[in-house]
Design a protein around this motif. Structure first.
Motif, mmCIF file in Angstrom:
data_model
loop_
_atom_site.group_PDB
_atom_site.id
_atom_site.type_symbol
_atom_site.label_atom_id
_atom_site.label_comp_id
_atom_site.label_asym_id
_atom_site.label_seq_id
_atom_site.Cartn_x
_atom_site.Cartn_y
_atom_site.Cartn_z
ATOM 1 N N MET A 1 39.033 41.305 28.957
ATOM 2 C CA MET A 1 37.894 40.424 29.057
ATOM 3 C C MET A 1 38.113 39.485 30.239
ATOM 4 S SD MET A 1 36.005 38.640 25.951
ATOM 5 C CE MET A 1 36.391 36.929 25.862
ATOM 6 N N ILE A 2 37.084 39.214 30.975
ATOM 7 C CA ILE A 2 37.179 38.360 32.161
ATOM 8 C C ILE A 2 37.262 36.911 31.719
ATOM 9 C CG2 ILE A 2 36.028 37.616 34.252
ATOM 10 C CD1 ILE A 2 34.706 40.281 34.437
ATOM 11 N N ALA A 3 38.193 36.223 32.308
ATOM 12 C CA ALA A 3 38.327 34.800 32.005
ATOM 13 C C ALA A 3 37.160 34.043 32.624
ATOM 14 C CB ALA A 3 39.656 34.276 32.535
ATOM 15 N N LEU A 4 36.893 32.861 32.108
ATOM 16 C CA LEU A 4 35.758 32.064 32.558
ATOM 17 C C LEU A 4 35.867 31.713 34.038
ATOM 18 C CD1 LEU A 4 33.177 30.731 31.637
ATOM 19 C CD2 LEU A 4 34.494 28.718 30.999
ATOM 20 N N ASP A 5 37.054 31.371 34.514
ATOM 21 C CA ASP A 5 37.200 31.030 35.938
ATOM 22 C C ASP A 5 37.005 32.252 36.833
ATOM 23 O OD1 ASP A 5 39.541 32.115 34.943
ATOM 24 O OD2 ASP A 5 40.826 31.034 36.360
ATOM 25 N N GLN A 6 37.408 33.432 36.361
ATOM 26 C CA GLN A 6 37.179 34.648 37.146
ATOM 27 C C GLN A 6 35.677 34.969 37.211
ATOM 28 O OE1 GLN A 6 39.564 37.443 35.003
ATOM 29 N NE2 GLN A 6 41.312 37.229 36.406
ATOM 30 N N ALA A 7 34.972 34.749 36.122
ATOM 31 C CA ALA A 7 33.534 34.998 36.110
ATOM 32 C C ALA A 7 32.825 34.044 37.054
ATOM 33 C CB ALA A 7 32.990 34.854 34.695
ATOM 34 N N ARG A 8 33.238 32.780 37.091
ATOM 35 C CA ARG A 8 32.624 31.818 38.008
ATOM 36 C C ARG A 8 32.853 32.211 39.457
ATOM 37 N NH1 ARG A 8 34.539 26.822 34.518
ATOM 38 N NH2 ARG A 8 32.742 26.634 33.160
ATOM 39 N N ARG A 9 34.055 32.665 39.790
ATOM 40 C CA ARG A 9 34.338 33.098 41.160
ATOM 41 C C ARG A 9 33.486 34.308 41.519
ATOM 42 N NH1 ARG A 9 39.967 31.980 39.991
ATOM 43 N NH2 ARG A 9 40.195 34.147 39.407
ATOM 44 N N LEU A 10 33.306 35.216 40.566
ATOM 45 C CA LEU A 10 32.498 36.405 40.817
ATOM 46 C C LEU A 10 31.035 36.022 41.061
ATOM 47 C CD1 LEU A 10 32.447 39.503 40.931
ATOM 48 C CD2 LEU A 10 31.997 39.494 38.488
ATOM 49 N N LEU A 11 30.524 35.058 40.296
ATOM 50 C CA LEU A 11 29.142 34.629 40.469
ATOM 51 C C LEU A 11 28.940 33.820 41.747
ATOM 52 C CD1 LEU A 11 28.248 33.647 36.805
ATOM 53 C CD2 LEU A 11 27.388 35.598 38.101
ATOM 54 N N ASP A 12 29.963 33.109 42.192
ATOM 55 C CA ASP A 12 29.861 32.299 43.406
ATOM 56 C C ASP A 12 30.057 33.115 44.674
ATOM 57 O OD1 ASP A 12 29.313 30.029 41.983
ATOM 58 O OD2 ASP A 12 31.388 29.340 41.916
ATOM 59 N N ALA A 13 30.555 34.324 44.566
ATOM 60 C CA ALA A 13 30.801 35.163 45.742
ATOM 61 C C ALA A 13 29.469 35.596 46.348
ATOM 62 C CB ALA A 13 31.621 36.383 45.351
ATOM 63 N N PRO A 14 29.399 35.693 47.678
ATOM 64 C CA PRO A 14 28.159 36.161 48.308
ATOM 65 C C PRO A 14 27.911 37.626 47.948
ATOM 66 C CG PRO A 14 29.904 35.996 49.939
ATOM 67 C CD PRO A 14 30.445 35.422 48.658
ATOM 68 N N PRO A 15 26.663 38.045 47.969
ATOM 69 C CA PRO A 15 26.366 39.445 47.639
ATOM 70 C C PRO A 15 26.933 40.377 48.707
ATOM 71 C CG PRO A 15 24.403 38.337 48.438
ATOM 72 C CD PRO A 15 25.466 37.288 48.288
ATOM 73 N N PRO A 16 27.196 41.611 48.334
ATOM 74 C CA PRO A 16 27.725 42.564 49.328
ATOM 75 C C PRO A 16 26.688 42.866 50.394
ATOM 76 C CG PRO A 16 27.204 43.685 47.296
ATOM 77 C CD PRO A 16 27.031 42.227 47.030
ATOM 78 N N ASP A 17 27.160 43.335 51.542
ATOM 79 C CA ASP A 17 26.254 43.712 52.629
ATOM 80 C C ASP A 17 25.386 44.894 52.193
ATOM 81 O OD1 ASP A 17 27.315 41.785 54.281
ATOM 82 O OD2 ASP A 17 28.843 43.135 55.108
ATOM 83 N N PRO A 18 24.102 44.883 52.580
ATOM 84 C CA PRO A 18 23.242 46.004 52.178
ATOM 85 C C PRO A 18 23.639 47.279 52.912
ATOM 86 C CG PRO A 18 22.047 44.496 53.621
ATOM 87 C CD PRO A 18 23.373 43.857 53.319
ATOM 88 N N VAL A 19 23.478 48.372 52.241
ATOM 89 C CA VAL A 19 23.767 49.683 52.807
ATOM 90 C C VAL A 19 22.488 50.169 53.492
ATOM 91 C CG1 VAL A 19 24.438 52.061 52.261
ATOM 92 C CG2 VAL A 19 25.423 50.155 50.982
#
Length: 70
Positions: free
Chosen positions: A1-19
């Motif tokens: 299970m993803i820890a709360l701080d890992q989930a926050r970092r994932l949500l704060d990350a910019p979206p990937p470049d479009p293909v």
């Protein structure tokens, strides 16, 4: 299970470049013709029409007005 701080970092990350070729396109909406009356041969084709169990009919060709009484 993803820890709360890992989930926050994932949500704060910019979206990937479009293909290329994978992005959504803004297309103009195509005009959708409304339903037309299906009464008669040739067809009445009056718009607007309402749907009845016997098909699309305009106000002049409603089933109550065109039904043959026994």
């Amino acid at each position: 299970m993803i820890a709360l701080d890992q989930a926050r970092r994932l949500l704060d990350a910019p979206p990937p470049d479009p293909v290329p070729g994978q992005t959504a396109l803004d297309l103009p909406a195509e005009p959708h013709p409304g339903p037309e009356c299906e009464h008669g041969n040739p067809r009445c084709r009056t718009a607007p029409a309402r749907f009845y169990p016997c098909g699309w009919k305009c106000d002049a060709h409603q089933p109550s007005k065109t039904h043959r009484r026994r």
